[in-house]
Structure formats: structure tokens, C-alpha cells
Write a protein that holds these residues in place. Structure first.
Motif, short mmCIF file in Angstrom:
data_model
loop_
_atom_site.label_atom_id
_atom_site.label_comp_id
_atom_site.label_asym_id
_atom_site.label_seq_id
_atom_site.Cartn_x
_atom_site.Cartn_y
_atom_site.Cartn_z
N ASP A 110 1.48 -1.31 -0.34
CA ASP A 110 -0.41 -0.17 0.12
C ASP A 110 0.65 0.95 -0.25
OD1 ASP A 110 -1.62 -1.12 -0.42
OD2 ASP A 110 -3.20 -0.56 1.97
N LYS A 111 0.61 1.98 -1.10
CA LYS A 111 1.43 3.50 -0.90
C LYS A 111 0.60 4.46 0.01
CE LYS A 111 2.92 3.50 -5.09
NZ LYS A 111 3.10 4.18 -6.32
N ILE A 112 0.79 4.97 1.04
CA ILE A 112 0.54 6.18 2.26
C ILE A 112 1.66 7.46 1.93
CG2 ILE A 112 0.35 4.55 3.60
CD1 ILE A 112 2.42 4.49 4.30
N GLN A 113 0.63 8.81 2.52
CA GLN A 113 1.55 9.68 2.83
C GLN A 113 1.91 9.91 3.98
OE1 GLN A 113 -1.52 9.53 0.71
NE2 GLN A 113 0.11 9.18 -1.09
N VAL A 114 3.11 10.00 4.58
CA VAL A 114 4.11 10.65 5.54
C VAL A 114 4.31 12.06 5.66
CG1 VAL A 114 5.43 10.26 7.54
CG2 VAL A 114 4.73 8.08 5.85
N GLN A 115 4.16 12.66 6.62
CA GLN A 115 4.43 14.56 6.88
C GLN A 115 4.99 14.14 8.31
OE1 GLN A 115 1.79 17.27 6.87
NE2 GLN A 115 3.05 19.19 5.82
N VAL A 116 6.31 15.07 8.69
CA VAL A 116 6.95 14.63 10.41
C VAL A 116 5.64 15.62 10.56
CG1 VAL A 116 8.40 15.66 11.33
CG2 VAL A 116 9.06 13.94 9.25
N GLN A 117 5.60 15.76 12.04
CA GLN A 117 4.96 16.95 12.27
C GLN A 117 5.72 18.01 13.69
OE1 GLN A 117 1.13 17.24 12.11
NE2 GLN A 117 2.61 16.53 10.15
N GLY A 118 5.45 18.70 13.96
CA GLY A 118 5.97 18.96 14.80
C GLY A 118 7.41 20.28 14.53
N LEU A 119 7.60 20.33 13.33
CA LEU A 119 8.94 21.13 13.17
C LEU A 119 8.04 23.01 13.10
CD1 LEU A 119 9.89 19.06 9.62
CD2 LEU A 119 11.10 19.07 12.76
N PRO A 120 8.83 23.82 12.76
CA PRO A 120 8.92 24.90 12.68
C PRO A 120 7.97 25.53 11.41
CG PRO A 120 10.64 24.84 13.34
CD PRO A 120 10.88 23.68 13.20
N ILE A 121 8.62 24.92 10.24
CA ILE A 121 7.24 25.04 9.38
C ILE A 121 7.11 23.76 8.73
CG2 ILE A 121 8.76 27.12 8.56
CD1 ILE A 121 10.31 24.19 6.48
N PRO A 122 5.96 23.66 7.92
CA PRO A 122 5.86 21.59 7.41
C PRO A 122 6.54 22.02 6.54
CG PRO A 122 3.66 24.41 7.18
CD PRO A 122 5.34 24.82 7.30
N ALA A 123 6.63 20.74 7.37
CA ALA A 123 7.51 19.82 6.76
C ALA A 123 6.74 18.47 5.33
CB ALA A 123 8.02 17.99 7.39
N PRO A 124 7.55 18.12 4.33
CA PRO A 124 7.35 18.03 3.26
C PRO A 124 6.90 16.48 3.33
CG PRO A 124 9.22 17.67 2.65
CD PRO A 124 8.93 17.85 4.18
N VAL A 125 5.25 16.95 2.71
CA VAL A 125 4.55 14.67 2.76
C VAL A 125 5.56 14.15 1.72
CG1 VAL A 125 2.78 14.13 2.26
CG2 VAL A 125 2.23 16.43 2.84
N LEU A 126 5.65 13.09 2.45
CA LEU A 126 6.03 12.13 1.52
C LEU A 126 5.83 10.78 1.26
CD1 LEU A 126 9.91 11.96 3.53
CD2 LEU A 126 9.16 13.03 1.10
N GLU A 127 6.05 10.02 -0.21
CA GLU A 127 4.62 8.75 -1.06
C GLU A 127 5.54 7.64 0.03
OE1 GLU A 127 1.94 7.46 -2.80
OE2 GLU A 127 2.24 8.91 -2.31
#
Length: 90
Positions: free
Chosen positions: A55-72
Motif C-alpha cells: 500500500d502507498k501512504i503519505q507521511v509528514q513529520v509533525q512539530g517542526l517550525p515550518i510544514p515538512a514535505p509530504v512524502l510518498e
């Protein structure tokens, strides 16, 4: 590297909050256990998150000062405590 260990990349312990989005299962926030150049392991406790291998999912690191990129990413392994994810462009 052990004979039964097929990992190419060295893993580094890293605990971070990540938002995980699956097309049919929805959106969740999990912690990571480790990361490597090839992917990341997410720890799944009591959440009803049961993606299939591949399955493909999108992952994004949280809690950074700016929005992190969304990775496939792609689900490549399941253990009793979580899932191994590989970067989709690997």
C-alpha cells in the motif's frame, strides 16, 4: 550484516511524530522508531491501522517550525508493533 538481514541502509534510532495518511484507512499520527536512507519504521500501538504490504501512504513529520514535505511511501513490512515503510522513489 547478518545473512537473513536484507537491509541496504543503516538504521538510526529516531523518535518523531509523523502524520500518516492512507487513501481508505484515513489519517493517523504515529511515532517513528528509526529512520534510514531507504525508509522509516512507525510504531502502531492501539490504533486500528492495518494497511496491506505494498500500500502507498503519505507521511509528514509533525512539530517542526515550518510544514515538512509530504512524502510518498510504501508499506514493505509488518511487525507486532508497527510497519516498515520505504520511500516510494527507492
Amino acid at each position: 550484516m547478518a545473512d537473513n538481514d536484507r537491509r541496504i541502509h543503516t538504521r538510526t534510532a529516531m523518535s518523531a511524530k509523523v502524520k500518516v495518511t492512507h487513501e481508505t484507512l484515513g489519517e493517523f499520527v504515529f511515532s517513528t522508531r528509526d529512520i534510514s536512507d531507504g525508509g522509516v519504521f512507525i510504531v502502531v500501538d492501539t490504533e486500528p491501522f492495518e494497511p496491506a504490504i505494498g500500500d502507498k501512504i503519505q507521511v509528514q513529520v509533525q512539530g517542526l517550525p515550518i510544514p515538512a514535505p509530504v512524502l510518498e511511501m510504501v508499506v514493505v513490512r509488518k511487525t507486532v508493533d508497527g510497519f516498515g515503510l520505504q520511500f516510494a522513489d527507492e
